[in-house]
Write an enzyme that holds these catalytic residues in place. Structure first.
Site, short mmCIF file in Angstrom:
data_model
loop_
_atom_site.label_atom_id
_atom_site.label_comp_id
_atom_site.label_asym_id
_atom_site.label_seq_id
_atom_site.Cartn_x
_atom_site.Cartn_y
_atom_site.Cartn_z
N GLU A 145 -6.48 33.15 -10.38
CA GLU A 145 -7.52 32.60 -9.90
C GLU A 145 -9.18 32.16 -10.92
O GLU A 145 -9.14 30.94 -10.41
CB GLU A 145 -7.38 32.80 -8.29
CG GLU A 145 -6.03 32.73 -7.82
CD GLU A 145 -5.36 31.15 -8.65
OE1 GLU A 145 -5.85 30.53 -8.40
OE2 GLU A 145 -4.01 30.95 -8.44
N GLY A 197 1.04 -1.07 0.16
CA GLY A 197 0.07 -0.19 0.19
C GLY A 197 1.09 1.25 -0.40
O GLY A 197 1.73 1.09 0.23
N PRO A 198 0.34 2.13 -0.09
CA PRO A 198 0.69 3.65 -1.06
C PRO A 198 1.48 4.66 0.71
O PRO A 198 0.83 3.96 2.26
CB PRO A 198 0.18 4.33 -0.92
CG PRO A 198 -1.18 3.96 -0.98
CD PRO A 198 -1.09 2.57 -0.81
N PRO A 199 2.45 5.18 1.34
CA PRO A 199 2.84 5.29 2.42
C PRO A 199 1.78 6.28 2.74
O PRO A 199 1.45 6.66 2.66
CB PRO A 199 4.49 6.28 2.10
CG PRO A 199 3.84 6.41 0.32
CD PRO A 199 2.95 5.71 0.10
N ASP A 231 0.55 24.82 -13.28
CA ASP A 231 -0.39 23.97 -13.96
C ASP A 231 -0.10 24.13 -15.23
O ASP A 231 -0.68 22.66 -15.17
CB ASP A 231 -1.47 25.81 -14.31
CG ASP A 231 -2.23 26.53 -13.16
OD1 ASP A 231 -1.87 25.47 -12.23
OD2 ASP A 231 -2.10 27.86 -13.50
N HIS A 243 -9.02 30.27 -13.62
CA HIS A 243 -9.60 28.75 -13.00
C HIS A 243 -10.53 28.30 -12.66
O HIS A 243 -11.55 27.59 -12.51
CB HIS A 243 -8.45 28.86 -11.88
CG HIS A 243 -6.92 28.44 -12.05
ND1 HIS A 243 -7.15 27.41 -12.94
CD2 HIS A 243 -6.09 28.80 -12.14
CE1 HIS A 243 -5.25 26.90 -13.46
NE2 HIS A 243 -4.69 28.41 -11.78
N LYS A 297 0.78 0.13 7.73
CA LYS A 297 1.26 -0.20 6.84
C LYS A 297 1.95 -0.98 8.73
O LYS A 297 2.44 -1.97 9.36
CB LYS A 297 2.10 -0.35 6.24
CG LYS A 297 1.87 -0.53 4.71
CD LYS A 297 2.00 -0.59 3.59
CE LYS A 297 3.05 0.23 3.64
NZ LYS A 297 2.59 1.56 2.90
N THR A 298 3.04 0.55 9.24
CA THR A 298 3.58 -0.20 10.26
C THR A 298 2.72 -0.03 11.78
O THR A 298 2.75 -1.41 12.61
CB THR A 298 4.54 0.94 10.33
OG1 THR A 298 5.52 0.76 9.17
CG2 THR A 298 5.62 1.29 11.46
N THR A 350 -0.40 4.61 4.75
CA THR A 350 -1.83 4.01 5.44
C THR A 350 -1.88 3.53 6.71
O THR A 350 -3.20 2.64 6.53
CB THR A 350 -2.26 3.26 4.12
OG1 THR A 350 -0.75 2.37 3.09
CG2 THR A 350 -2.20 4.11 2.75
#
Ligand code: ADP
Ligand code: MG
Ligand code: ZN
Length: 628
Positions: free
Chosen positions: A435, A213-215, A512, A438, A219-220, A217
């Site tokens: 801005e 899994g991604p960092p 952008d 956008h 796991k540790t 999330t």
């Protein structure tokens, strides 16, 4: 940490040298210090001769090679009481000596004190010893850095680089939002706690579980929770710590780790970032790395070497399962894989509940609203978010965290520190137009995520920001959505150009444009969304250093490459024209919104949409728009 040690030692050498001289000056005995015989009063040489002639002198003690004398004599000025004086003698005066010997006085000569010789000798010795010791430490330290020059000095030895926690103190209830993974791993807890239940029916206990899994999330955290639930020691090491410059060091570390683990069974071994050692063998630039392969082989040997029932379970974590050597994933090794993904809405809510347990929240706070505002956040992000909010609350001297702090913390976690607002100027106007550009394009295109707020308060690198509410389901993105994103990203530059003219456009759009280029290129080469047809022409970028081969990079001809470029340009051109059209057609409302933005610094999404709706038709969007 290591670097700073090295620096400390480097600086400590000159410090020690200077210190040594200061110390020698301060404490080493002065050669003319005559010990306890010292007399404070001085007598001139002439006076001494006079006293000698008048037979007043009782005794003479010679010091310092005959250059100083302590003279005992009767003092006529003090009722002939015996006094002691110190006399500096001229250098070579053999007559004096003969005069002294013939006179009836006690004459003694004291050899120069040995101490000063010893001190001198030591002084000569101390410096080289310090130097050598300093160098030795330096080498030992630097040998911990990969490729450090002192590597050879502890070659073959291995320092215990793993950590052991007898009790992690973490329980399953501390891990939230990843229910499937927890369920899978519940079984591992039972293996560790009651292996008999499995061995009795002849089941083989798995040795290894791979968490993918991604960092951030969890796991540790999950691995620690397993050890905590089972009440067994937790050994942890990071894959990158296995890999050293010299062949064999990593392997001996693996041996050490497993030896220690066997002594403490039942226990859990956690190997973080296993991809650092477990990459495909014989891959990467230069054909592979002997050390890593040896370490990996040792790991495989150790995993095969212990019986499944010794009560050791190995859990490894990675976010790149695709680069792992297939030998690691074979049965009997890491044959179970558990996905640990970024949490969904419900998961985020549960994680927030876990981390809110020890925080003081104002009653009006809705964790659900926070969860809705944070799609894509991992467990670590959410923990960080609540912590930032708590810090802000303390700084503002409030009793409990309010929605205000939560909002500021979200902005801060996503976009960085808040800066001071710009003063009114032409560039502030330009940023405002950028801005609003956008925001208006994003609002008027149906497929674009809705605007959450527009602000001119700088944050992180950005001088102004338009926030959009991302959709919950980020897994699948349609072609129309991708085009909408490109158009929205180009809205800023389009507004600059139309309002201020071609010559006045700024570098502010750099970020952008990067996004635009990356998105449109992926549409062509990975997602098959162009006239080139449904072809995947490029793998994910950046795999060269992560194992696998790099020779088979380009899977297409020069001709295709030119066509890819042409397609990318077509997409961007189309989107830019679209964005410019929207700006031109809505110039009146844009001008009004810019004035409002400069006045208020921030406009929120709802207000923004209401104003735009007075001039144009605003499409309905299905995303839930949280009102915080
Ligand atoms: P990983 O190892 O996957 O990179 P960590 O386990 O180190 O992530 O997570 C870092 C921190 O984020 C944890 O200490 C915890 O505070 C928080 N965290 C991450 N995931 C979760 C989760 N699922 N539930 C509760 N807290 C989490
Ligand atoms: Mg981790
Ligand atoms: Zn922009």
């Amino acid at each position: 940490m290591k670097i700073s040690w090295k620096t400390i030692l480097l600086w400590s050498i000159p410090a020690l040298v200077i210190g040594f001289f200061v110390w020698q000056g301060a404490f080493a005995p002065n050669p003319t210090d005559l010990g306890r015989n010292a007399a404070n009063t001085r007598m001139t040489y002439g006076r001494f001769l006079e006293y000698l002639d008048t037979n007043r002198v009782r005794s003479v003690d010679l010091y310092d090679g005959g250059r100083t004398a302590i003279v005992e004599a009767t003092d006529p000025e003090l009722d002939n009481r015996t006094q002691r004086w110190r006399v500096d003698l001229p250098f070579n005066s053999p007559e004096l000596i003969s005069k002294l010997t013939t006179a009836d006085i006690s004459l003694e000569s004291h050899p120069p004190r040995n101490e000063s010789a010893i001190w001198g000798f030591l002084g000569n010795l101390v410096f080289p010893v310090l130097l050598i010791a300093g160098l030795f430490f330096l080498f030992r330290r630097s040998s911990n850095l990969p490729g450090g020059p002192g590597q050879a000095m502890n070659f073959g030895k291995s320092k215990a680089r793993f950590q052991m926690e007898a009790k992690t103190g973490i329980k399953f209830e501390d891990v939230a939002g990843i229910e499937e993974a927890k369920e899978e791993l519940q079984e591992v807890v039972t293996f560790l706690k009651q292996p008999e239940r499995f061995t009795a029916v002849g089941a083989r206990i798995p040795k290894g579980v791979l968490l993918v899994g991604p960092p951030g999330t969890g796991k540790t955290l999950l691995a620690k929770a397993i050890a905590g639930e089972a009440g067994v020691p937790f050994f942890s090491i990071s894959g990158s710590e296995f890999v050293e410059m010299f062949v064999g060091v990593g392997a001996s570390r693996v041996r050490d780790l497993f030896r220690k683990a066997k002594e403490n069974a039942p226990c859990l071994i956690f190997i973080d970032e296993i991809d650092a050692v477990g990459r495909q063998r014989g891959a990467g630039i230069g054909g592979g790395n002997d050390e890593r392969e040896q370490t990996l082989n040792q790991l495989l040997t150790e995993m095969d070497g212990f019986e499944g029932n010794t009560g050791i379970i190995i859990i490894a974590a990675t976010n790149r399962p695709d680069v792992l050597d297939s030998a690691l994933l074979r049965p009997g090794r890491f044959d179970r894989q558990v996905m640990v993904d970024a949490p969904d809405l419900k998961g985020r809510l549960e994680i927030l509940e876990v981390h809110a347990r020890n925080k003081k929240l104002a009653p009006e706070i809705s964790l659900e609203a926070i969860a809705r505002r944070s799609p894509g956040f991992t467990g670590a992000d959410l923990a960080n978010l609540l912590n930032e909010a708590a810090i802000l609350t303390a700084r503002r001297r409030k009793e409990a965290i309010t929605m205000l702090e939560i909002n500021d913390a979200v902005d801060r976690v996503v976009a960085g520190m808040e800066g001071t607002p710009l003063v009114d100027s032409k560039s502030k106007r330009l940023i405002a137009y950028h801005e609003i550009g956008h925001a208006i394009v994003g609002t008027l295109i149906k497929e674009h995520d809705p605007v959450q707020k527009v602000t001119l308060i700088p944050r992180g690198q950005a001088r102004g920001l338009t926030w959009f509410t991302p959709s919950e389901d980020q897994g699948l993105v349609s072609r129309a959505q991708l085009l909408a994103r490109i158009q929205g990203a180009l809205g800023g530059r389009a507004a600059e150009e139309i309002v201020f003219g071609d010559a006045e456009v700024t570098t502010g759009a750099g970020g952008d444009l990067q996004q635009v280029t990356a998105l449109s290129r992926q549409m062509v080469t990975r997602f098959g969304m162009s006239d080139l047809g449904p072809l995947s022409l490029e793998g994910q970028q950046g795999e060269v250093f992560l194992g696998r081969d790099w020779t088979t990079r380009s899977e297409y001809s020069e001709e295709i490459a030119a066509r890819i470029d042409a397609q990318v340009r077509t997409i961007v051109e189309h989107c830019y024209n679209e964005a410019r059209r929207i700006i031109r057609e809505n110039r009146t409302v844009i001008d009004r919104l810019v004035d409002l933005l400069i006045e208020k610094e921030t406009i929120d999404g709802e207000e923004f949409r209401q104003i735009v709706a007075e001039y144009a038709e605003v499409p309905e969007k299905e995303q839930y728009v949280p009102t915080l």
